[in-house]
Design an enzyme around this catalytic site. Structure first.
Site, PDB file in Angstrom:
ATOM      1  N   GLU A  71       0.830  -1.207   0.000  1.00 24.35           N
ATOM      2  CA  GLU A  71       0.000   0.000   0.000  1.00 24.35           C
ATOM      3  C   GLU A  71       0.866   1.260   0.000  1.00 24.35           C
ATOM      4  OE1 GLU A  71      -4.447   0.341   1.817  1.00 24.35           O
ATOM      5  OE2 GLU A  71      -2.831   0.239   3.281  1.00 24.35           O
TER       6      GLU A  71
ATOM      7  N   HIS B  16       6.655 -27.011  -1.512  1.00 25.91           N
ATOM      8  CA  HIS B  16       5.968 -28.125  -2.169  1.00 25.91           C
ATOM      9  C   HIS B  16       4.838 -27.627  -3.062  1.00 25.91           C
ATOM     10  CE1 HIS B  16       8.016 -31.281   0.255  1.00 25.91           C
ATOM     11  NE2 HIS B  16       8.241 -30.212   1.006  1.00 25.91           N
TER      12      HIS B  16
ATOM     13  N   LYS C  41     -14.192   0.878  -4.226  1.00 27.49           N
ATOM     14  CA  LYS C  41     -15.282   1.291  -3.324  1.00 27.49           C
ATOM     15  C   LYS C  41     -16.337   2.079  -4.082  1.00 27.49           C
ATOM     16  CE  LYS C  41     -12.308   1.708   0.721  1.00 27.49           C
ATOM     17  NZ  LYS C  41     -11.710   2.654   1.651  1.00 27.49           N
TER      18      LYS C  41
HETATM   19  O1  PA5 Z   1      -3.386   1.580   5.872  1.00 28.20           O
HETATM   20  C1  PA5 Z   1      -4.484   2.080   5.722  1.00 28.20           C
HETATM   21  O2  PA5 Z   1      -4.678   3.289   5.809  1.00 28.20           O
HETATM   22  C2  PA5 Z   1      -5.707   1.211   5.430  1.00 28.20           C
HETATM   23  O3  PA5 Z   1      -5.346  -0.118   5.308  1.00 28.20           O
HETATM   24  C3  PA5 Z   1      -6.710   1.353   6.554  1.00 28.20           C
HETATM   25  O4  PA5 Z   1      -6.100   1.004   7.760  1.00 28.20           O
HETATM   26  C4  PA5 Z   1      -7.942   0.472   6.322  1.00 28.20           C
HETATM   27  O5  PA5 Z   1      -8.550   0.810   5.105  1.00 28.20           O
HETATM   28  C5  PA5 Z   1      -8.938   0.646   7.455  1.00 28.20           C
HETATM   29  O6  PA5 Z   1      -9.289   1.977   7.608  1.00 28.20           O
HETATM   30  P1  PA5 Z   1     -10.013   2.492   8.898  1.00 28.20           P
HETATM   31  O7  PA5 Z   1      -9.127   2.334  10.063  1.00 28.20           O
HETATM   32  O8  PA5 Z   1     -10.323   3.929   8.616  1.00 28.20           O
HETATM   33  O9  PA5 Z   1     -11.284   1.681   9.056  1.00 28.20           O
END
Ligand code: PA5
Length: 442
Positions: free
Chosen positions: A288, A309, A423
């Site tokens: 990310e 494996h 989304k």
């Molecule tokens: O690293 C990030 O920002 C995302 O993975 C969020 O943690 C994830 O989308 C969850 O978001 P939130 O804590 O707002 O529910």
């Protein structure tokens, strides 16, 4: 003094001998952006200070954790992405593999929800919670993420029906933003105990904040030792801004070189199945952070020897786009002997004197040699054993390396614009009001 070692001799064949000298300035500049907090996304560098979390905050977390432990056979931790993976990574790494009734750790059982939209998963969890005493920790920084919101709506109702509204209020703890979001609003209205996720700490860098610390403490682990490890790593890295003594910079620059020379996939490998979720956490952290603007190393994960494996064939002989980083654990926590067998039909008597962990490490060495020979550069991150302190070191090491690696790619490590695309389509398809004017993308 840190306990982790980084070894890159398995990559020597694939990188120039003077790489560190050549790239010295480039990597120093990238690291300075982190230390001086003046690079892209610098509003989100609050995680740098998490190892120094004050005693007051830690005592509050430990007190709430003790209460939840006392009153629950099961604690459901609701969250997704950065609000989920860090806690799970540490808890799964530290708990015994099989937690049956009498296991010291593993009580209460920590179950996770809100990290998928599976109806059967939610149904099965409800079935469990019908029969067990339980509490809920709901974690969401934005307070509006769909998966945890659905799970929380379901289990809040379940908890209130099972215990009554007043008792349920004592069984629910929220970890969220200090002021905004639906979860904050709900927590204030219902009077839940609440811990704050600071604005400056993004999800995937939040494991050392209450997001990770509360569930980890509820699982019975030592959060002060975890932070101590992170602090030791911070001291070590921050006091060595040149590459010779800074393993995070060494790792970052080697990854960067390999990436620029065709190795587009990093396979993070452990030979301990307990590190499965730690690798999941690593995948999110790097995927990310780096995967933007059509750039970035694809972070993949394997548990060996299990996956030798299955994926082992590809690693040895498939498309040569991989390099491998092994989290190698020097010592096991326990010993199990291979018994002598008079008949020796399975021909295993030659292993009778060998500790099984040594066999595991030998599997690592043999695999490493074969993979290097097959064109897969091999990096090793060696930890003495799986403990809170060592995991804390490892977490901080990866976080710094990741931020520096992103700056080497000229990418903002702390945003994630790409996660919005699916989304928008999903909300449009589900009929969510403000998304109806969107065009579907495909
Ligand atoms: O690293 C990030 O920002 C995302 O993975 C969020 O943690 C994830 O989308 C969850 O978001 P939130 O804590 O707002 O529910």
């Amino acid at each position: 003094m840190t306990h982790i070692h980084f070894q890159y001799d398995g990559a020597n064949r694939f990188i120039p001998a003077n790489l560190f000298i050549e790239e010295k300035e480039k990597v120093r500049t990238a690291f300075q952006k982190v230390i001086e907090r003046n690079g892209a996304g610098n509003d989100f560098l609050g995680w740098l200070d998490l190892p120094e979390t004050g005693t007051e905050q830690l005592s509050a977390i430990e007190k709430t954790a003790a209460r939840l432990r006392e009153q629950s056979e099961v604690v459901v931790v609701i969250g997704i992405g950065g609000s989920y993976l860090g806690a799970r990574a540490v808890i799964e790494a530290l708990k015994p593999h099989f937690c049956l009734e009498d296991a010291k750790l593993g009580k209460p059982t920590i179950l996770f929800a809100g990290n998928n939209i599976s109806e059967d998963y939610l149904f099965d969890l409800k079935e469990v919670l019908d029969k067990k005493s339980y509490s809920i920790i709901v974690i969401s920084k934005s307070g509006t993420t769909t998966e945890p919101a659905i799970a929380f709506r379901i289990f809040k109702e379940h908890c209130e029906k099972k215990y009554g509204k007043e008792e349920a209020q004592k069984r629910i703890v929220a970890v969220t933003d200090k002021a905004k979001g639906a979860l904050k609003q709900l927590a204030t209205q219902e009077g839940y105990d609440t811990f704050v996720i600071e604005d400056s700490v993004g999800g995937r860098y939040s494991v050392l904040s209450p997001v990770g610390l509360l569930p980890i403490a509820v699982a019975g682990h030592d959060i002060r030792a975890l932070l101590k490890g992170a602090e030791q790593m911070k001291e070590q890295l921050f006091s060595n801004t040149n590459m010779e003594n800074n393993i995070a910079l060494q790792y970052a620059i080697i990854r960067n070189y390999l990436y620029n020379n065709g190795k587009k996939v990093e396979l993070m490998v452990a030979y301990e199945p307990r590190l499965f979720y730690f690798i999941e956490w690593y995948k999110q952290l790097f995927g990310e952070s780096e995967g933007k603007e059509n750039k970035g190393i694809f972070p993949a994960g394997c548990i060996f020897s299990t996956d030798l494996h299955s994926l082992g064939q590809f690693v040895q002989e498939g498309e040569r786009v991989l390099f491998e980083t092994v989290i190698s654990v020097e010592k096991s926590n326990h010993t199990v002997a291979i018994p002598w067998d008079e008949q020796n039909i399975d021909k295993l008597n030659y292993l009778q004197d060998k500790p099984i962990h040594e066999i595991n490490l030998t599997a690592e060495t043999g695999t490493r040699m074969a993979h290097i020979d097959g064109g897969v550069p091999n990096l090793r991150i060696v930890i003495p054993s799986i403990t809170e302190e060592n995991l804390g070191e490892l977490i901080y090491f990866f976080e710094i390396s990741c931020a520096v690696g992103c700056y080497l790619l000229q990418i903002n490590p702390f945003n994630q614009p790409g996660v919005e695309a699916y989304k928008k389509n999903m909300f449009r398809l589900l009929g969510k009001e403000q998304f109806q004017k969107n065009t579907l993308t495909y």
